[in-house]
Motif scaffolding. Structure first.
Motif, mmCIF file in Angstrom:
data_model
loop_
_atom_site.group_PDB
_atom_site.id
_atom_site.type_symbol
_atom_site.label_atom_id
_atom_site.label_comp_id
_atom_site.label_asym_id
_atom_site.label_seq_id
_atom_site.Cartn_x
_atom_site.Cartn_y
_atom_site.Cartn_z
ATOM 1 N N ALA A 22 0.854 -1.191 0.000
ATOM 2 C CA ALA A 22 0.000 0.000 0.000
ATOM 3 C C ALA A 22 0.887 1.238 0.000
ATOM 4 C CB ALA A 22 -0.912 0.000 1.220
ATOM 5 N N LEU A 23 0.819 2.013 -1.067
ATOM 6 C CA LEU A 23 1.671 3.189 -1.242
ATOM 7 C C LEU A 23 0.926 4.454 -0.838
ATOM 8 C CD1 LEU A 23 4.261 4.550 -2.353
ATOM 9 C CD2 LEU A 23 3.152 4.554 -4.609
ATOM 10 N N ILE A 24 1.552 5.227 0.071
ATOM 11 C CA ILE A 24 0.967 6.492 0.531
ATOM 12 C C ILE A 24 1.951 7.607 0.192
ATOM 13 C CG2 ILE A 24 0.022 7.760 2.488
ATOM 14 C CD1 ILE A 24 -0.191 5.012 3.948
ATOM 15 N N GLU A 25 1.611 8.432 -0.778
ATOM 16 C CA GLU A 25 2.442 9.571 -1.186
ATOM 17 C C GLU A 25 2.010 10.769 -0.345
ATOM 18 O OE1 GLU A 25 2.952 8.097 -5.841
ATOM 19 O OE2 GLU A 25 1.213 9.309 -5.244
ATOM 20 N N PHE A 26 2.673 10.978 0.788
ATOM 21 C CA PHE A 26 2.119 11.863 1.810
ATOM 22 C C PHE A 26 2.540 13.325 1.677
ATOM 23 C CE2 PHE A 26 6.094 10.341 3.531
ATOM 24 C CZ PHE A 26 6.597 11.389 4.279
ATOM 25 N N THR A 27 3.520 13.632 0.844
ATOM 26 C CA THR A 27 3.864 15.034 0.582
ATOM 27 C C THR A 27 4.555 15.155 -0.767
ATOM 28 O OG1 THR A 27 5.169 16.953 1.315
ATOM 29 C CG2 THR A 27 6.033 14.782 1.872
ATOM 30 N N ASN A 28 4.219 16.214 -1.506
ATOM 31 C CA ASN A 28 4.934 16.465 -2.770
ATOM 32 C C ASN A 28 5.771 17.743 -2.680
ATOM 33 O OD1 ASN A 28 3.006 18.482 -3.001
ATOM 34 N ND2 ASN A 28 2.538 18.051 -5.159
ATOM 35 N N TYR B 85 -4.040 -5.492 3.117
ATOM 36 C CA TYR B 85 -2.635 -5.134 2.943
ATOM 37 C C TYR B 85 -1.900 -5.151 4.281
ATOM 38 C CZ TYR B 85 -3.982 -3.468 -1.721
ATOM 39 O OH TYR B 85 -4.451 -3.388 -2.998
ATOM 40 N N ARG B 86 -0.637 -5.596 4.242
ATOM 41 C CA ARG B 86 0.140 -5.675 5.466
ATOM 42 C C ARG B 86 1.502 -4.985 5.346
ATOM 43 N NH1 ARG B 86 -4.207 -6.319 6.701
ATOM 44 N NH2 ARG B 86 -5.179 -7.951 7.990
ATOM 45 N N THR B 87 1.686 -4.204 4.314
ATOM 46 C CA THR B 87 2.874 -3.358 4.184
ATOM 47 C C THR B 87 2.444 -1.968 3.750
ATOM 48 O OG1 THR B 87 4.356 -5.182 3.590
ATOM 49 C CG2 THR B 87 5.065 -2.989 2.988
ATOM 50 N N PHE B 88 2.862 -0.952 4.499
ATOM 51 C CA PHE B 88 2.594 0.440 4.160
ATOM 52 C C PHE B 88 3.901 1.080 3.705
ATOM 53 C CE2 PHE B 88 -0.099 -0.307 8.100
ATOM 54 C CZ PHE B 88 -1.233 -0.677 7.381
ATOM 55 N N VAL B 89 3.862 1.769 2.578
ATOM 56 C CA VAL B 89 5.029 2.470 2.042
ATOM 57 C C VAL B 89 4.759 3.964 2.098
ATOM 58 C CG1 VAL B 89 6.580 2.773 0.075
ATOM 59 C CG2 VAL B 89 5.524 0.526 0.506
ATOM 60 N N LEU B 90 5.488 4.681 2.954
ATOM 61 C CA LEU B 90 5.346 6.132 3.070
ATOM 62 C C LEU B 90 6.385 6.783 2.170
ATOM 63 C CD1 LEU B 90 4.897 6.626 6.928
ATOM 64 C CD2 LEU B 90 3.152 6.232 5.188
ATOM 65 N N GLN B 91 5.917 7.426 1.116
ATOM 66 C CA GLN B 91 6.818 8.041 0.138
ATOM 67 C C GLN B 91 6.533 9.526 0.033
ATOM 68 O OE1 GLN B 91 7.713 6.057 -3.711
ATOM 69 N NE2 GLN B 91 6.853 7.881 -4.659
ATOM 70 N N GLY B 92 7.593 10.314 -0.082
ATOM 71 C CA GLY B 92 7.401 11.743 -0.247
ATOM 72 C C GLY B 92 8.674 12.437 -0.664
ATOM 73 N N GLY B 93 8.547 13.684 -1.048
ATOM 74 C CA GLY B 93 9.716 14.492 -1.323
ATOM 75 C C GLY B 93 10.469 14.763 -0.026
ATOM 76 N N THR C 26 7.502 0.798 5.447
ATOM 77 C CA THR C 26 8.597 1.125 4.537
ATOM 78 C C THR C 26 8.629 2.630 4.328
ATOM 79 O OG1 THR C 26 8.300 -0.981 3.364
ATOM 80 C CG2 THR C 26 9.570 0.732 2.227
ATOM 81 N N LEU C 27 9.814 3.210 4.376
ATOM 82 C CA LEU C 27 9.983 4.638 4.132
ATOM 83 C C LEU C 27 10.692 4.872 2.806
ATOM 84 C CD1 LEU C 27 11.194 5.840 7.661
ATOM 85 C CD2 LEU C 27 8.842 5.748 6.794
ATOM 86 N N SER C 28 10.295 5.921 2.125
ATOM 87 C CA SER C 28 10.985 6.378 0.915
ATOM 88 C C SER C 28 10.962 7.902 0.934
ATOM 89 C CB SER C 28 10.299 5.833 -0.349
ATOM 90 O OG SER C 28 10.983 6.258 -1.511
ATOM 91 N N ILE C 29 11.888 8.467 1.733
ATOM 92 C CA ILE C 29 11.863 9.912 1.988
ATOM 93 C C ILE C 29 13.239 10.553 1.815
ATOM 94 C CG2 ILE C 29 9.803 9.888 3.442
ATOM 95 C CD1 ILE C 29 11.605 9.761 5.895
ATOM 96 N N GLY C 30 14.132 9.870 1.102
ATOM 97 C CA GLY C 30 15.367 10.512 0.698
ATOM 98 C C GLY C 30 16.511 10.447 1.682
ATOM 99 N N GLU C 31 17.436 11.392 1.513
ATOM 100 C CA GLU C 31 18.688 11.404 2.264
ATOM 101 C C GLU C 31 18.497 12.056 3.638
ATOM 102 O OE1 GLU C 31 21.838 13.127 -0.027
ATOM 103 O OE2 GLU C 31 21.304 12.010 -1.841
#
Length: 346
Positions: free
Chosen positions: A54-60, A100-108, A135-140
């Protein structure tokens, strides 16, 4: 050329010169041969499972000005948004109820989401859904920040290295960013204990097969648990507005080669593949990918998370496991799995 693919399958590595030679001679026969081999390996390791996230694009919002990205700081045409903690938790609730059992938090890389705010969000999700992976995808970030997120309950982190070559990296990013720091972040994440995902764009501006060969060597050395590899797609509101996009064929070939090199990897079939072709994501699965991200971001926000133009499924998304997409997957002999689905590459 098939002998090089056979060597890759046997030894799980090639030299830089061999990678370049193989990529220089890509053709339809090689693509089909690699896809068949990759598919067999995928099914041997993971059966016919396709792991659903489950992908959550929480900020652009983003503080960076990467030249290829549609949500770069300098793009004044993008309508900006941030999801509240309540909205993020609502996304988690809806996806959890759907199985769903995995949450992916993605953002700029959004300065608004300080460590304190991120820790609070992560801890809230972890408390409500202890049986789920975050899961996080929020950069450096700094080592200390990564460690704090891990301690709060995040267990996976996606950070594409983008390109191993420092000179190529400099052509894609402003001087404030460097390939060396990006790679160090990945090493920090591994040291902390995250399941780590790296990756790159296929067909990015100025990319050469030598660059791709170096990427394959870096990935082999890093040995991540996940890889995010998809085609570069041009965005008209960036400095690269007149650059060509990557191709479906080259991306599928790379996916197959990655599966052959690291059979236990978790390998998403990205939304960008679906943008290049109506059945792009299913073709990605058939080429060796075994993960799909279902975007559960609220529609009014999702349509503005435009890393690239013409993003697939920017409108309404059916997240049910009996949706037409999953029925199409089942028809091809695959079935969706919504459990945590840890990587078998340790």
């Amino acid at each position: 050329m098939k002998n090089l693919i056979e060597k890759l399958n046997k030894e799980k590595k090639l030299s830089k010169e061999e990678w370049i030679f193989l990529l220089n001679h890509q053709n339809n026969d090689l693509e089909q041969y690699a896809a068949k081999l990759a598919g067999d390996l995928y099914k041997k390791v993971y059966q016919n499972k396709v792991y659903v996230r489950a992908l959550i694009e929480f900020t652009n919002y983003c503080k960076n000005d990467c030249f290829y990205c549609g949500i770069r700081k300098g793009n004044k045409k993008t309508a900006r948004y941030r999801l509240s903690t309540e909205a993020i938790l609502d996304c988690c609730e809806r996806s959890y109820e759907a199985g769903y059992r995995t949450f992916v938090l993605q953002g700029g890389e959004d300065p608004y989401f300080t460590d304190e705010r991120m820790i609070q969000i992560i801890a809230s999700i972890h408390k409500l859904y202890p049986d789920c992976a975050i899961t996080l995808s929020i950069g450096e970030k700094s080592y200390e920040s990564y460690k704090a997120y891990y301690d709060a309950g995040a267990s996976r982190f996606l950070l594409r290295h983008e390109t191993y070559s420092p000179s190529h990296y400099a052509k894609l990013h402003p001087a404030s960013l460097s390939a060396e720091n990006r790679q160090q972040c990945l090493l920090n994440l591994k040291e902390i204990g995250y399941q780590v995902g790296s990756g790159f764009m296929v067909g990015s501006p100025y990319q050469t097969n030598e660059n791709l060969a170096e990427d394959m060597l870096f990935i082999k050395a890093l040995n991540p648990q996940m890889l995010g590899v998809g085609p570069y797609i041009t965005h008209p509101d960036t400095p690269f507005f007149n650059m060509p996009s990557g191709t479906l064929h080259q991306t599928l070939f790379i996916l197959s080669l990655l599966r052959i090199m690291i059979p236990e990897i978790l390998l998403p079939s990205t939304t960008a593949l679906g943008t290049l072709g109506e059945d792009g994501r299913i073709l990605g699965i058939k080429a060796g990918a075994n993960v799909v991200m279902q975007n559960i971001t609220p529609k009014e926000a999702r349509v503005n998370y435009t890393l690239y133009k013409n993003k697939e499924r920017a409108g309404d998304i059916d997240i049910r496991l009996d949706s037409p997409f999953f029925k199409a997957l089942k028809k091809e002999g695959y079935y969706a799995v919504t459990d945590i689905g840890d990587s078998l590459n340790t």
